[in-house]
Design an enzyme around this catalytic site. Structure first.
Site, PDB file in Angstrom:
ATOM      1  CG  ASP A 155      -1.983  -0.978   1.263  1.00  0.00           C
ATOM      2  OD1 ASP A 155      -1.981  -1.876   0.409  1.00  0.00           O
ATOM      3  OD2 ASP A 155      -2.859  -0.875   2.138  1.00  0.00           O
ATOM      4  CG  HIS A 163       2.653  -8.760   0.418  1.00  0.00           C
ATOM      5  ND1 HIS A 163       2.176  -9.925   0.968  1.00  0.00           N
ATOM      6  CD2 HIS A 163       2.318  -7.761   1.285  1.00  0.00           C
ATOM      7  CE1 HIS A 163       1.565  -9.646   2.117  1.00  0.00           C
ATOM      8  NE2 HIS A 163       1.641  -8.341   2.328  1.00  0.00           N
ATOM      9  CB  SER A 167       8.839   2.853   5.525  1.00  0.00           C
ATOM     10  OG  SER A 167       8.550   2.815   6.910  1.00  0.00           O
TER      11      SER A 167
END
Length: 300
Positions: free
Chosen positions: A113, A169, A256
């Site tokens: 995301d 991921h 981040s």
């Protein structure tokens, strides 16, 4: 004020920034920038705050964080009262159906995301951070030989803000090398900071690896730490086959960034993302959604 493009609504929205007034002060005022250089950017500050976020006492922050930033907790595997600390909440896992993954092998999906910026046909010595600031891939990873293989390739920057799901991921089936660590500072990766600190990504703590993708070639994966992100956790096993959508790792508390580099003529990024990047806007994306295709296909 940070304006980002929403692909779903085909319109712009204003990002909710945790601690926005503090960030503005810290990166713009004389006193704030002095404090930043003396203490805030240093490992000790992030380590102390990160340790606090691992304590039971920090769990008191969860409720206000959810309410102030309007987080959707219906997609979380656990309910608000089940978290033992703020970091436990921050690295929460989502329900299996919360982030459907496009399983078409020809489709490139987002690893996280976040807010995505893309740069194509890159000059390895002048990769754009923001307008007026550039850096080199060699400086970023500290490996000139590997960097040279990505001449004229594509750079994708996915910025995760504190409101986002903070697990990363894999974008395809394949295997991933060991992660190499590079020590550095802990500047914020928010656009407020990116517009003030030259070569910020090259100054911050980071880790990088090579993902040997089945469909998109060898991809450089880089995780960049930031203020209060004292730890980047890698949960994958090096050199063991993974499937598209498998978890790679996660960031503890804070905003981040993950950066991906693709070799020339391996991917074609979706046109709406490219258009917004050229206009200077990040595109809001979710883990698992399509962001491009293999170069032998035509993106819709």
């Amino acid at each position: 004020m940070i304006k980002i493009y929403n692909r779903s609504t085909k319109d712009y929205e204003i990002e909710k920034v945790a601690g926005e007034k503090y960030l503005q002060w810290n990166y713009s005022s004389p006193i704030g920038t002095s404090l930043l250089e003396l203490f805030v950017k240093r490992k000790l500050f992030s380590k102390i705050y990160g340790s606090y976020c691992d304590t039971k006492l920090s769990s008191k922050k969860i409720s206000s964080f959810i309410n102030d930033l309007d987080l959707d907790m219906s997609i979380s595997e656990r309910s608000q009262g089940d978290f033992k600390s703020f970091n436990d909440f921050f690295v929460r896992k989502l329900k299996p159906n919360a982030r459907p993954i496009n399983t078409d092998s020809n489709v490139l999906v987002s690893p996280a995301d976040g807010r995505l910026s893309v740069f194509t046909n890159i000059d390895l010595d002048n990769i754009i951070q923001v307008k007026g600031f550039t850096y080199s891939l060699k400086e970023l990873i500290g490996d000139e030989k590997t960097a040279n293989e990505y001449k004229n390739g594509t750079c994708m920057i996915v910025r995760l803000c504190p409101t986002d799901y903070h697990r990363l991921h894999f974008i395809d089936n394949g295997t991933c090398s060991d992660s190499r660590e590079i020590d550095g500072s802990y500047y914020s990766v928010n656009p407020i900071a990116l517009e003030k600190i030259p070569k910020l990504f090259c100054q911050n703590k980071r880790e990088w690896s090579i993902f040997y993708s089945e469909n998109f070639g060898d991809v450089i994966l880089i995780e960049v730490g930031a203020t209060c992100v004292g730890t980047i956790i890698q949960t994958y096993k090096p050199n063991i086959p993974v499937k598209k959508g498998d978890e790679k790792g996660y960031f503890k508390f804070g905003g981040s960034t993950t950066i991906l580099f693709f070799k020339e003529n391996t991917i074609k990024v979706d046109s709406d993302i490219l258009e917004q990047s050229k206009l200077g806007f990040e595109t809001k994306i979710l883990m698992g959604e399509r962001i491009g295709v293999k170069t032998n296909l035509v993106a819709n």
